[in-house]
Design an enzyme around this catalytic site. Structure first.
Site, short mmCIF file in Angstrom:
data_model
loop_
_atom_site.label_atom_id
_atom_site.label_comp_id
_atom_site.label_asym_id
_atom_site.label_seq_id
_atom_site.Cartn_x
_atom_site.Cartn_y
_atom_site.Cartn_z
N GLY A 92 0.97 -0.98 0.15
CA GLY A 92 -0.09 0.26 0.18
C GLY A 92 0.80 1.15 0.02
O GLY A 92 1.84 1.37 0.94
N ALA A 93 0.76 1.99 -1.01
CA ALA A 93 1.47 3.28 -1.06
C ALA A 93 1.89 3.94 0.14
O ALA A 93 2.88 4.44 0.35
CB ALA A 93 0.91 4.28 -2.29
N CYS A 101 -8.92 -3.16 -4.32
CA CYS A 101 -7.54 -3.61 -3.92
C CYS A 101 -7.98 -3.23 -2.21
O CYS A 101 -8.92 -3.49 -1.77
CB CYS A 101 -6.52 -2.77 -4.26
SG CYS A 101 -4.92 -3.26 -3.96
N ASP A 148 -1.64 4.72 -6.10
CA ASP A 148 -0.07 4.81 -6.00
C ASP A 148 0.67 5.92 -6.52
O ASP A 148 1.72 6.34 -5.93
CB ASP A 148 0.26 3.46 -6.71
CG ASP A 148 -0.02 2.42 -5.93
OD1 ASP A 148 -0.92 1.81 -5.89
OD2 ASP A 148 1.00 1.84 -5.14
N LYS A 185 -3.94 0.08 -8.47
CA LYS A 185 -4.00 -1.51 -8.67
C LYS A 185 -4.52 -1.82 -10.01
O LYS A 185 -5.57 -1.21 -10.47
CB LYS A 185 -4.49 -2.04 -7.47
CG LYS A 185 -4.78 -3.58 -7.35
CD LYS A 185 -3.37 -4.26 -7.78
CE LYS A 185 -2.47 -3.78 -6.68
NZ LYS A 185 -1.04 -4.25 -7.14
C1 RUB Z 1 -1.77 -1.03 -3.36
C2 RUB Z 1 -2.82 0.03 -4.05
C3 RUB Z 1 -3.63 0.89 -3.31
C4 RUB Z 1 -2.56 2.04 -3.29
C5 RUB Z 1 -3.06 3.03 -2.10
O1 RUB Z 1 -1.24 -2.05 -4.12
O2 RUB Z 1 -3.04 -0.04 -5.11
O3 RUB Z 1 -4.80 1.19 -3.72
O4 RUB Z 1 -1.23 1.74 -2.68
O5 RUB Z 1 -3.10 2.60 -0.75
P1 RUB Z 1 -0.20 -2.80 -3.64
P2 RUB Z 1 -3.00 3.51 0.42
O6 RUB Z 1 -0.76 -4.05 -2.64
O7 RUB Z 1 0.47 -3.46 -4.83
O8 RUB Z 1 1.04 -2.05 -2.89
O9 RUB Z 1 -4.25 4.30 0.38
O10 RUB Z 1 -3.17 2.46 1.49
O11 RUB Z 1 -1.77 4.31 0.34
#
Ligand code: RUB
EC number: 5.3.1.29
Length: 306
Positions: free
Chosen positions: A18-19, A124, A193, A204
């Site tokens: 998660g970014a 996601c 991301d 995602k």
């Molecule tokens: C996670 C993804 C999330 C963004 C935002 O991809 O696509 O939608 O990262 O997440 P992965 P957040 O699982 O490959 O890291 O809002 O938690 O930053």
């Protein structure tokens, strides 16, 4: 460097994912590593920090939160190692505090877009998107969520567990059920991301298919994104790199071995053009995608550019 390498490996293998979480973990790892370099002179210190920064940034290419967090953490103007460490520690503490606060603000601003009775589709597992959903629920709105499985890593399972434990009625669907299900949806809420200067969203794989289905069904799509998820390098015309991950995430390697004429592609992210996005909810307000340049200039600073 051992502890930093452990964090880098956890980001690469997606134990930390998660970014937003990646950004916070990388900033903290660089801060803790800097503290171990007290005995070096300033040139050696800077060299070690640059190498460590590269180790972190090279783990995953798509989430711009990672290079942004590392750049904001490592910058210092000291010629003395002790002062440089103090600056890096304070940069990191500030980044992490702002990141945590941003999630709450995004929740409050985004929840304004959710009405009593709404069915929300999400994709996601995004902490920022979930912050909006949970805040709307906390406000007493009677909402429910449709969550996609998000193959191949099935981050949708993390989302449904989190929403379940919060008491939010949730329906799990496979990714290919998005278009059929869209007619039951009032609003799509996804995370980010990266957001490029032209307002395009990189998120995602499959996000763009939610966006297209939402537009076809005349449903709004909002993106929950902290300002550090906007990409300064796209100002130079650079494209955001889409991460290709291994085939073993998609198919059992033993089965693939029996199929010499088959190859597997596993792009982890896709691009949703700005015209499919109604609003981007940041901690500084709900903005149209056309404001991406202003966010990069005012909240990241053009000095982030190489
Ligand atoms: C996670 C993804 C999330 C963004 C935002 O991809 O696509 O939608 O990262 O997440 P992965 P957040 O699982 O490959 O890291 O809002 O938690 O930053």
């Amino acid at each position: 460097m051992d502890d930093l390498q452990i964090i880098a490996d956890k980001i690469r293998t997606m134990e930390i994912r998660g970014a937003g979480r990646i950004a916070v973990a990388a900033s903290a790892a660089l801060r803790d590593y800097a503290k171990t370099l007290r005995s070096l002179n300033i040139e050696e210190f800077n060299r070690n920090i640059d190498e460590a920064a590269k180790t972190l940034v090279d783990t995953r290419p798509t989430a711009v939160s990672l290079p942004n967090a590392v750049a904001l953490t490592k910058r210092h103007s000291s010629t003395n190692v002790y002062d440089a460490i103090d600056e890096i520690v304070s940069n990191s503490d500030e980044f992490i505090k702002n990141a945590e606060e941003a999630l709450g603000k995004i929740g409050r601003i985004g929840a304004e877009r959710i009405h009593d009775g709404d069915v929300i589709m999400t994709h996601c597992n995004s902490h920022a998107a979930i912050s909006i959903i949970k805040t709307a629920f906390d406000q007493g709105k009677n909402i429910s969520v449709i969550a996609t499985e998000s193959r191949p890593r099935r981050q949708g399972f993390i989302t449904i567990r989190e929403l379940n434990d919060y008491g939010i009625p949730t329906t799990l669907i496979v990714d290919s059920a998005v278009r059929l299900t869209m007619k039951e949806v009032d609003l799509v809420v996804v995370g980010a991301d990266s957001i490029s200067v032209n307002g395009a969203l990189i998120n995602k794989i499959g996000t763009s298919q939610l966006a297209m289905a939402a537009q076809e069904a005349r449903r709004n799509l909002i993106v929950a994104a902290e300002t550090y998820k906007f990409s300064p390098r796209t100002l130079l015309g650079e494209m955001v790199e889409i991460e290709d991950r291994g085939s073993e995430e998609v198919i059992d390697p033993e089965i693939l071995e029996e199929l010499p004429n088959v190859k597997v592609r596993n792009p982890a992210f896709d691009v949703t053009p700005a015209e499919y996005i109604d609003l981007i909810i940041t901690e500084v307000g709900a903005l149209p995608p056309a404001m991406a340049y202003t966010i990069i200039k005012d909240h990241l600073g053009l000095e982030m550019l190489p």
